[in-house]
Design a protein around this motif. Structure first.
Motif, mmCIF file in Angstrom:
data_model
loop_
_atom_site.group_PDB
_atom_site.id
_atom_site.type_symbol
_atom_site.label_atom_id
_atom_site.label_comp_id
_atom_site.label_asym_id
_atom_site.label_seq_id
_atom_site.Cartn_x
_atom_site.Cartn_y
_atom_site.Cartn_z
ATOM 1 N N VAL A 1 0.851 -1.192 0.000
ATOM 2 C CA VAL A 1 0.000 0.000 0.000
ATOM 3 C C VAL A 1 0.885 1.239 0.000
ATOM 4 C CG1 VAL A 1 -1.806 1.273 1.205
ATOM 5 C CG2 VAL A 1 -1.811 -1.238 1.260
ATOM 6 N N THR A 2 0.781 2.022 -1.061
ATOM 7 C CA THR A 2 1.542 3.264 -1.183
ATOM 8 C C THR A 2 0.620 4.441 -0.918
ATOM 9 O OG1 THR A 2 3.015 2.265 -2.811
ATOM 10 C CG2 THR A 2 2.974 4.669 -2.718
ATOM 11 N N VAL A 3 1.080 5.340 -0.069
ATOM 12 C CA VAL A 3 0.302 6.522 0.293
ATOM 13 C C VAL A 3 0.922 7.734 -0.384
ATOM 14 C CG1 VAL A 3 -0.389 7.997 2.224
ATOM 15 C CG2 VAL A 3 -0.357 5.518 2.496
ATOM 16 N N ASP A 4 0.077 8.575 -0.938
ATOM 17 C CA ASP A 4 0.524 9.826 -1.547
ATOM 18 C C ASP A 4 -0.361 10.936 -1.016
ATOM 19 O OD1 ASP A 4 1.953 11.598 -3.085
ATOM 20 O OD2 ASP A 4 1.493 10.640 -5.004
ATOM 21 N N ARG A 5 -0.050 12.155 -1.374
ATOM 22 C CA ARG A 5 -0.807 13.308 -0.890
ATOM 23 C C ARG A 5 -1.232 14.163 -2.079
ATOM 24 N NH1 ARG A 5 -1.727 16.161 3.529
ATOM 25 N NH2 ARG A 5 -0.623 14.752 4.903
ATOM 26 N N LYS A 6 -2.494 14.578 -2.030
ATOM 27 C CA LYS A 6 -2.965 15.579 -2.976
ATOM 28 C C LYS A 6 -3.464 16.771 -2.177
ATOM 29 C CE LYS A 6 -6.884 12.548 -4.022
ATOM 30 N NZ LYS A 6 -7.669 12.009 -5.108
ATOM 31 N N GLU A 7 -3.964 17.761 -2.847
ATOM 32 C CA GLU A 7 -4.349 18.997 -2.175
ATOM 33 C C GLU A 7 -5.313 18.762 -1.012
ATOM 34 O OE1 GLU A 7 -6.366 22.955 -3.772
ATOM 35 O OE2 GLU A 7 -4.639 22.337 -4.995
ATOM 36 N N GLY B 1 -5.599 16.074 0.809
ATOM 37 C CA GLY B 1 -5.025 15.271 1.882
ATOM 38 C C GLY B 1 -4.425 13.975 1.367
ATOM 39 N N PRO B 2 -3.950 13.109 2.272
ATOM 40 C CA PRO B 2 -3.339 11.839 1.861
ATOM 41 C C PRO B 2 -4.388 10.843 1.359
ATOM 42 C CG PRO B 2 -3.409 11.985 4.241
ATOM 43 C CD PRO B 2 -3.920 13.302 3.710
ATOM 44 N N TYR B 3 -3.933 9.912 0.504
ATOM 45 C CA TYR B 3 -4.832 8.894 -0.048
ATOM 46 C C TYR B 3 -4.031 7.652 -0.401
ATOM 47 C CZ TYR B 3 -3.074 10.094 -4.695
ATOM 48 O OH TYR B 3 -2.261 10.296 -5.787
ATOM 49 N N TYR B 4 -4.735 6.535 -0.597
ATOM 50 C CA TYR B 4 -4.103 5.286 -1.009
ATOM 51 C C TYR B 4 -3.873 5.371 -2.514
ATOM 52 C CZ TYR B 4 -5.872 3.760 3.535
ATOM 53 O OH TYR B 4 -6.154 3.657 4.872
ATOM 54 N N ARG C 1 -10.548 -4.051 2.094
ATOM 55 C CA ARG C 1 -11.374 -2.830 2.042
ATOM 56 C C ARG C 1 -11.742 -2.368 3.453
ATOM 57 N NH1 ARG C 1 -16.146 -4.435 -0.263
ATOM 58 N NH2 ARG C 1 -16.956 -4.638 1.831
ATOM 59 N N ASP C 2 -12.171 -3.302 4.291
ATOM 60 C CA ASP C 2 -12.527 -2.961 5.672
ATOM 61 C C ASP C 2 -11.324 -2.424 6.435
ATOM 62 O OD1 ASP C 2 -15.074 -3.807 5.054
ATOM 63 O OD2 ASP C 2 -14.934 -5.700 6.162
ATOM 64 N N PHE C 3 -10.155 -3.029 6.221
ATOM 65 C CA PHE C 3 -8.939 -2.566 6.893
ATOM 66 C C PHE C 3 -8.581 -1.145 6.463
ATOM 67 C CE2 PHE C 3 -4.330 -1.933 6.882
ATOM 68 C CZ PHE C 3 -4.054 -2.084 8.229
ATOM 69 N N LEU C 4 -8.593 -0.893 5.151
ATOM 70 C CA LEU C 4 -8.214 0.435 4.648
ATOM 71 C C LEU C 4 -9.195 1.513 5.097
ATOM 72 C CD1 LEU C 4 -7.042 -0.457 1.014
ATOM 73 C CD2 LEU C 4 -5.603 0.056 3.002
ATOM 74 N N THR C 5 -10.488 1.206 5.089
ATOM 75 C CA THR C 5 -11.472 2.206 5.513
ATOM 76 C C THR C 5 -11.390 2.461 7.007
ATOM 77 O OG1 THR C 5 -13.198 0.509 5.653
ATOM 78 C CG2 THR C 5 -13.105 1.809 3.630
ATOM 79 N N SER C 6 -11.192 1.409 7.809
ATOM 80 C CA SER C 6 -11.119 1.622 9.250
ATOM 81 C C SER C 6 -9.787 2.248 9.667
ATOM 82 C CB SER C 6 -11.337 0.308 10.009
ATOM 83 O OG SER C 6 -10.279 -0.579 9.770
ATOM 84 N N HIS C 7 -8.738 1.987 8.916
ATOM 85 C CA HIS C 7 -7.433 2.578 9.225
ATOM 86 C C HIS C 7 -7.465 4.097 9.062
ATOM 87 C CE1 HIS C 7 -3.134 2.651 9.814
ATOM 88 N NE2 HIS C 7 -3.000 3.369 8.721
ATOM 89 N N ASN C 8 -8.088 4.561 7.966
ATOM 90 C CA ASN C 8 -8.210 5.999 7.743
ATOM 91 C C ASN C 8 -9.296 6.236 6.687
ATOM 92 O OD1 ASN C 8 -7.899 8.729 6.909
ATOM 93 N ND2 ASN C 8 -5.827 8.724 7.747
ATOM 94 N N GLU C 9 -10.486 6.558 7.151
ATOM 95 C CA GLU C 9 -11.629 6.708 6.243
ATOM 96 C C GLU C 9 -11.437 7.870 5.271
ATOM 97 O OE1 GLU C 9 -16.492 6.583 6.323
ATOM 98 O OE2 GLU C 9 -15.387 6.690 8.221
ATOM 99 N N GLN C 10 -10.807 8.949 5.715
ATOM 100 C CA GLN C 10 -10.582 10.086 4.828
ATOM 101 C C GLN C 10 -9.660 9.702 3.664
ATOM 102 O OE1 GLN C 10 -8.766 13.558 6.552
ATOM 103 N NE2 GLN C 10 -8.825 14.690 4.637
ATOM 104 N N TRP D 1 -9.341 6.730 2.430
ATOM 105 C CA TRP D 1 -10.146 5.872 1.563
ATOM 106 C C TRP D 1 -11.045 6.726 0.669
ATOM 107 C CZ3 TRP D 1 -10.561 1.210 -0.416
ATOM 108 C CH2 TRP D 1 -11.776 0.818 -0.992
ATOM 109 N N ASN D 2 -11.694 7.721 1.251
ATOM 110 C CA ASN D 2 -12.603 8.584 0.482
ATOM 111 C C ASN D 2 -11.872 9.352 -0.613
ATOM 112 O OD1 ASN D 2 -14.768 7.742 2.038
ATOM 113 N ND2 ASN D 2 -14.594 9.454 3.469
ATOM 114 N N LEU D 3 -10.619 9.711 -0.394
ATOM 115 C CA LEU D 3 -9.837 10.454 -1.384
ATOM 116 C C LEU D 3 -9.175 9.544 -2.424
ATOM 117 C CD1 LEU D 3 -8.104 13.113 0.903
ATOM 118 C CD2 LEU D 3 -9.982 13.491 -0.706
ATOM 119 N N SER D 4 -9.243 8.241 -2.220
ATOM 120 C CA SER D 4 -8.600 7.291 -3.129
ATOM 121 C C SER D 4 -9.369 7.167 -4.442
ATOM 122 C CB SER D 4 -8.484 5.920 -2.458
ATOM 123 O OG SER D 4 -7.642 6.008 -1.338
#
Length: 170
Positions: A82-88, A90-93, A143-152, A154-157
């Motif tokens: 899982v690679t995390v990046d940042r856009k304006e 906020g961070p996303y997967y 999916r459950d892990f990624l959403t519970s780890h950081n829902e924001q 997930w929403n920005l992904s």
């Protein structure tokens, strides 16, 4: 006889070219990628940094063989990069790639394709989504892990990730 010291693979923080253009130029930064281990039978997922060097709790003490058939009664796992990046906003997967792995603790043997694991980590770093190889149960766990780890996050992904991990009930 003195052996020549070899240059090994280095995990470098921040910009490897910051301040000079010599040694290390073009080296890969792995600080934004994390390995997630999915235990399919237990229905759990967790981050295990040891997997960066094939030393996760699941992999320790296991000799990996070249084919699944050589490892009878093996327990299924997925290693997901899982690679995390940042856009304006906020961070996303940004990159999510899955690799299969099986382990039989009783005989201390398992199956994984090391070249596949390395290539999938590279694909994740390059912001690819490769989750279509996973079974529906594993997709749901991830999916459950990624959403519970950081829902924001997930929403920005991307929709590609969300659609890839969407399971249709049959």
């Amino acid at each position: 006889m003195e052996q020549k010291k070899k240059v090994g693979f280095n995990i470098i923080k921040n910009d490897p070219t910051d301040g000079h253009k010599g040694f290390g130029k073009g080296a890969l930064s792995l600080e934004e990628v994390s390995p997630v281990i999915i235990d399919v039978e237990e229905g759990s997922a967790h981050i295990d940094i040891g997997a960066m060097h094939a030393r996760s709790a699941v992999e320790k003490g296991i000799k990996f063989l070249k084919t699944k058939e050589e490892v009878p009664d093996a327990k299924p796992y997925w290693l997901v990069w899982v690679t995390v990046d940042r856009k304006e906003e906020g961070p996303y997967y940004a990159g999510v790639t899955a690799c299969e792995m099986t382990v039989n603790r009783d005989i201390r043997r398992g199956y994984k394709s090391l070249p596949e694991h390395v290539n999938r980590m590279d694909k994740s770093l390059k912001r690819h989504i490769i989750v279509d190889v996973m079974d529906d149960r594993s997709k749901t766990i991830l999916r459950d892990f990624l959403t519970s780890h950081n829902e924001q996050m997930w929403n920005l992904s991307s929709d590609e990730l969300k659609n890839g991990l969407t399971v249709t009930e049959a």
